[in-house]
Design a protein around this motif. Structure first.
Motif, PDB file in Angstrom:
ATOM      1  N   SER A 231      34.375   0.711  42.142  1.00 24.91           N
ATOM      2  CA  SER A 231      33.234   0.113  41.446  1.00 24.91           C
ATOM      3  C   SER A 231      32.415  -0.723  42.424  1.00 24.91           C
ATOM      4  O   SER A 231      32.953  -1.526  43.178  1.00 24.91           O
ATOM      5  CB  SER A 231      33.700  -0.741  40.267  1.00 24.91           C
ATOM      6  N   GLY A 232      31.116  -0.494  42.430  1.00 28.20           N
ATOM      7  CA  GLY A 232      30.218  -1.238  43.308  1.00 28.20           C
ATOM      8  C   GLY A 232      29.986  -0.553  44.632  1.00 28.20           C
ATOM      9  O   GLY A 232      29.119  -0.943  45.397  1.00 28.20           O
ATOM     10  N   SER A 233      30.767   0.476  44.919  1.00 26.70           N
ATOM     11  CA  SER A 233      30.612   1.168  46.195  1.00 26.70           C
ATOM     12  C   SER A 233      30.302   2.646  45.934  1.00 26.70           C
ATOM     13  O   SER A 233      29.157   3.076  46.002  1.00 26.70           O
ATOM     14  CB  SER A 233      31.888   0.961  47.003  1.00 26.70           C
ATOM     15  N   GLY A 235      30.618   3.956  43.005  1.00 29.93           N
ATOM     16  CA  GLY A 235      30.257   4.053  41.591  1.00 29.93           C
ATOM     17  C   GLY A 235      29.639   2.765  41.107  1.00 29.93           C
ATOM     18  O   GLY A 235      29.563   1.776  41.846  1.00 29.93           O
ATOM     19  N   PRO A 236      29.199   2.762  39.858  1.00 25.74           N
ATOM     20  CA  PRO A 236      28.561   1.555  39.299  1.00 25.74           C
ATOM     21  C   PRO A 236      29.470   0.335  39.392  1.00 25.74           C
ATOM     22  O   PRO A 236      30.694   0.456  39.422  1.00 25.74           O
ATOM     23  CB  PRO A 236      28.310   1.935  37.841  1.00 25.74           C
ATOM     24  N   ILE A 237      28.857  -0.835  39.378  1.00 28.56           N
ATOM     25  CA  ILE A 237      29.610  -2.083  39.476  1.00 28.56           C
ATOM     26  C   ILE A 237      30.294  -2.419  38.147  1.00 28.56           C
ATOM     27  O   ILE A 237      31.314  -3.120  38.134  1.00 28.56           O
ATOM     28  CB  ILE A 237      28.670  -3.234  39.940  1.00 28.56           C
ATOM     29  N   ALA A 274      38.527  -1.296  41.684  1.00 26.38           N
ATOM     30  CA  ALA A 274      37.440  -2.132  42.183  1.00 26.38           C
ATOM     31  C   ALA A 274      37.454  -2.188  43.706  1.00 26.38           C
ATOM     32  O   ALA A 274      38.484  -2.019  44.348  1.00 26.38           O
ATOM     33  CB  ALA A 274      37.583  -3.546  41.626  1.00 26.38           C
ATOM     34  N   MET A 275      36.291  -2.449  44.218  1.00 29.62           N
ATOM     35  CA  MET A 275      36.149  -2.742  45.641  1.00 29.62           C
ATOM     36  C   MET A 275      36.571  -4.199  45.853  1.00 29.62           C
ATOM     37  O   MET A 275      36.315  -5.050  45.007  1.00 29.62           O
ATOM     38  CB  MET A 275      34.675  -2.560  45.970  1.00 29.62           C
TER      39      MET A 275
ATOM     40  N   ASN B 397      25.224   6.219  47.154  1.00 30.83           N
ATOM     41  CA  ASN B 397      26.008   5.006  47.282  1.00 30.83           C
ATOM     42  C   ASN B 397      25.457   3.913  46.370  1.00 30.83           C
ATOM     43  O   ASN B 397      24.251   3.747  46.249  1.00 30.83           O
ATOM     44  CB  ASN B 397      25.977   4.532  48.743  1.00 30.83           C
ATOM     45  N   PHE B 398      26.351   3.177  45.760  1.00 30.37           N
ATOM     46  CA  PHE B 398      25.939   2.124  44.824  1.00 30.37           C
ATOM     47  C   PHE B 398      25.942   0.733  45.476  1.00 30.37           C
ATOM     48  O   PHE B 398      25.546  -0.240  44.868  1.00 30.37           O
ATOM     49  CB  PHE B 398      26.869   2.104  43.600  1.00 30.37           C
ATOM     50  N   THR B 404      24.308  -4.113  41.882  1.00 30.69           N
ATOM     51  CA  THR B 404      25.657  -4.342  42.405  1.00 30.69           C
ATOM     52  C   THR B 404      25.780  -5.774  42.916  1.00 30.69           C
ATOM     53  O   THR B 404      26.727  -6.494  42.574  1.00 30.69           O
ATOM     54  CB  THR B 404      25.977  -3.332  43.522  1.00 30.69           C
TER      55      THR B 404
END
Lengths: 478, 478
Positions: A231-233, A235-237, A274-275, B397-398, B404
């Motif tokens: 998430s956040g990288s 894909g969406p956050i 998550a990232m 990339n997100f 983000t």
């Protein structure tokens, strides 16, 4: 049932479903594999080069042909396991390039490690299925590493195993070797392997994964289609965004599987998390992973599909309290959420970087505890025992009742490993922590391994087939 | 919601309820306290000496006067907490006679330890309420130990606290000190403390517990009535039997509370678990504990009462993978089962034998993760962000999206403690495990403590009252 973790409303699941369908229909998803593109095209899917624009109808008819559950067969039929419904299987870790040793240091993993993990699985009280790529055998010939791992799985263990999905040849070899081992053809509806097919997030499938998927399902084997979204990288956050993207990718892979082989057994998977905000790296011990597992399982159930998630996951690099806590949170969440195929239930450390023998043995014990927690419970007059409570009365004792002696082994979990000593007894034993207690069991576990019964001619057939598939590359497992 | 842990049917809960009622009506329960016996007698409860035979009607009218939830007030009103409904509070460990030091050795706990734990609670991101008897201050004068602990809680922390239920005098002192601190009388419906009242299993209440219960509720304070049943020893070997006995004892205690003070805020509690089959000792890291917590919570909800259970419980004697795993399983179960008052959420080791500062800090982090797992989730179009997924498209990339950056701190849990370094970074820091990382935070945590704002005259009143109640016994906290 009450829970404080989020339970989707039908409307929320519909909203995610519709978002995934809109993405697949309007944005499309790329399959970097000519054979997959041909299959999609021949079934009337709208294509633009390698990009497929899957319609709601494409997805819905694919979902209609997926079995709700299936049985994965083992060389020992007692070890056959159902994947789906209320049942669940636990599997070892997957994909680690290193082994963490008892002293905490890492070294590249070798074939011997792989075989040792297979032996641990064979004797495991909690791990139902053998893995694949539990560790990367760095000393195997690259052309034959998958054969070494499959062969170790077939010769040293009689539980069901995972297949080799690393490229088209490896998938074909898996199908061929399984046929030699089980002496049957494809399409009997009972796969002997489940293989991991991951999307290339966002919205792509690599040539290796797509072609493996096609070859495996056409060879009668099961696949688990999963997405690893950070998430956040990648894909969406937001977690609902991760789920919508993940759902699009998994549904696309499942659609390809059903077009290639209608009725193919598939598992709906997630390995998203998550990232880490400091490093930008994947955090698998993160609480977001458990949130995603809980929600993924609800989506899979909506589609009537078996579900896969991770189990004993941690970012810790050693077998410490962090590893214990993170792994327990994720494993209990997977079991309680209804996941059916729980990968990484034993051994993994450091965000997938390594496998640890000590962690494997410690995780097995925690997995047994989680199984005890999830065990069915009868609540009849006999179990309530009001009469016994009245007989014992105020200030009495239940210890000497025959019923206590008769039922204690059934009712009370007995740890193999967990310390319940008092401080004097524990200090006298050198104050061992769980990592050390697990380490102390390793030798005994490996020495107690026995090769499963196998007809020598079947064994010879399997080895011969593996050699043939290796095409001259050396095999460490034969 | 799906779960693999047992969910009671209504019929099963009725069966347990009926069994408890039959036990109370036919076998009776002993209250070793003349004041309690008087109260029961004066309300028409059938008595035989100290033994009360509570009827279904006695129980039902008591349950009818219990509040479904209540607020426990704090010296700092921002720290007031609701106990009941969907809300939950986490509290530190309770009752430990020893402290486990960083080197793993135990020593008797002293007042200074107690005060340090209070200071940790004050700065804690996850512990909502201050405890009582977190450790036993062995250097306190026995006549004033409860005053030392209450005083430390009032002067060093402005979160709500637990009361002193250790005997009639300690309970009266608690009521007196709380009145001095809050400057108000009883009966405003907002207690400032919750005290633990445990039955003496099977089917008794000690004089200390019964009299404390009466004095505390009459002083406007809340009580948690709980049973500690060891299955197979002080209670039936089967879990439904444990629950029936526990339910009888807790309902009896709650009935006494309501007769003594109708409408008194009460919590339905459990601290029951399994006996270890090898030693016969209590095992609190046992999976049976989590099974019991899950079922107790369902029973409490049936009665419309707030529920208490343990949290980060373990039989391990050090901060290792066992402590991490056992604690995480019990804490996650408590939160997901719907428990409202989660005692022992931080610090406890070795089946309640000791508190560890390192475990406290490690448990806080796990508790924050569990809170993140249980956080509410919005699943609207905005959170699903289909538009964003389409914009980014295949292979995108997100990370660089403004969304983000805007949401990452809100959406992603950031560990204070958990290691997410790669092996190189971690090795360069000396390969610390979680116990060592927690140890490294302790000094900073204690040094960053600041005495909460308090009017000097109120402070003087509190200290004066404590001295008066101590009646000449020395106070370490003043």
């Amino acid at each position: 049932m009450y829970t404080r973790m989020h339970t989707f409303t039908e409307a929320e699941m519909d909203r995610i479903h519709e978002a995934s369908l809109a993405v697949l229909e309007r944005t499309g998803i790329i399959f970097n594999d000519p054979e997959s593109v041909e299959i999609l095209k021949s079934h009337g899917v709208r294509m633009d080069g390698k990009k497929a624009f899957l319609s709601a109808k494409d997805i819905e008819s694919a979902l209609a042909s997926c079995p709700a559950s299936f049985t994965v067969k083992a060389l020992n039929p007692e070890n056959d396991r159902k994947i789906g419904g209320d049942d669940f299987v636990m599997l070892p870790g997957y994909g680690a390039p290193f082994v963490t040793m008892s002293d905490g240091n890492q070294r590249p993993s070798v074939y011997r490690d792989y075989e040792d993990f297979v032996k641990l699985v064979q004797g495991s009280p909690s791990i139902d299925m053998n893995g694949f790529l539990m560790v990367e055998p760095s000393d195997s010939d690259p052309r034959a590493a998958h054969l070494d791992m499959l062969l170790a799985g077939l010769l040293c263990c009689d539980k069901p195993l995972m297949g080799s999905p690393i490229n088209r040849k490896a998938a074909d070899d898996c199908v061929g070797l399984i046929r030699a081992a089980f002496g049957d053809g494809p399409g009997d509806g009972r796969p002997a392997t489940v293989s991991l097919i991951n999307s290339l997030t966002p919205l792509q499938f690599s040539e290796e994964m797509a072609s493996s998927l096609v070859r495996l399902v056409r060879g009668g084997q099961a696949v688990c289609v999963a997405a690893l979204i950070m998430s956040g990288s990648s894909g969406p956050i937001t977690i609902p965004g991760v789920l919508a993207l993940q759902n699009a990718e998994v549904l696309a892979g499942i659609t390809l599987a059903q077009l290639a082989q209608p009725g193919a057994p598939v598992v709906y998977g997630s390995t998203s998390s998550a990232m880490d905000l400091k490093s930008g790296a994947l955090a698998i011990g993160a609480p977001e992973l458990s949130v995603i597992v809980n929600l993924t399982s609800q989506l899979a159930r909506r589609y009537g599909l078996p579900c896969r998630s991770g189990g004993s996951l941690t970012d810790s690099l050693c077998v410490d309290a962090q590893a214990g806590a993170e792994s327990a949170l994720a494993l209990l969440t997977a079991v309680n959420s209804g996941v059916n195929f729980i990968l990484h239930s034993a051994g993994i450390l450091g965000s997938y970087i390594s496998m640890s023998f000590e962690k494997f043995i410690a995780d097995e014990e925690v997995a047994m505890m989680v199984r005890r927690m999830a065990a069915p419970l009868a609540v009849g007059e006999e179990e309530i025992d009001a009469k016994g409570i009245m007989e014992v009365g105020p200030g009495g004792n239940f210890l000497t009742r025959p019923r206590t002696a008769r039922l204690c082994r059934k009712e009370i979990f007995q740890p193999r490993l967990m310390n319940r000593m008092n401080v004097e007894g524990w200090t006298a034993k050198g104050s061992p922590d769980l990592a050390r207690l697990a380490s102390g069991k390793l030798k005994e576990r490996l020495e107690s391994w026995k090769a499963p019964d196998m007809d020598p001619s079947r064994r010879a057939d399997i080895v011969k087939k593996a050699r043939e598939l290796a095409g001259g590359a050396p095999l460490l497992a034969a």
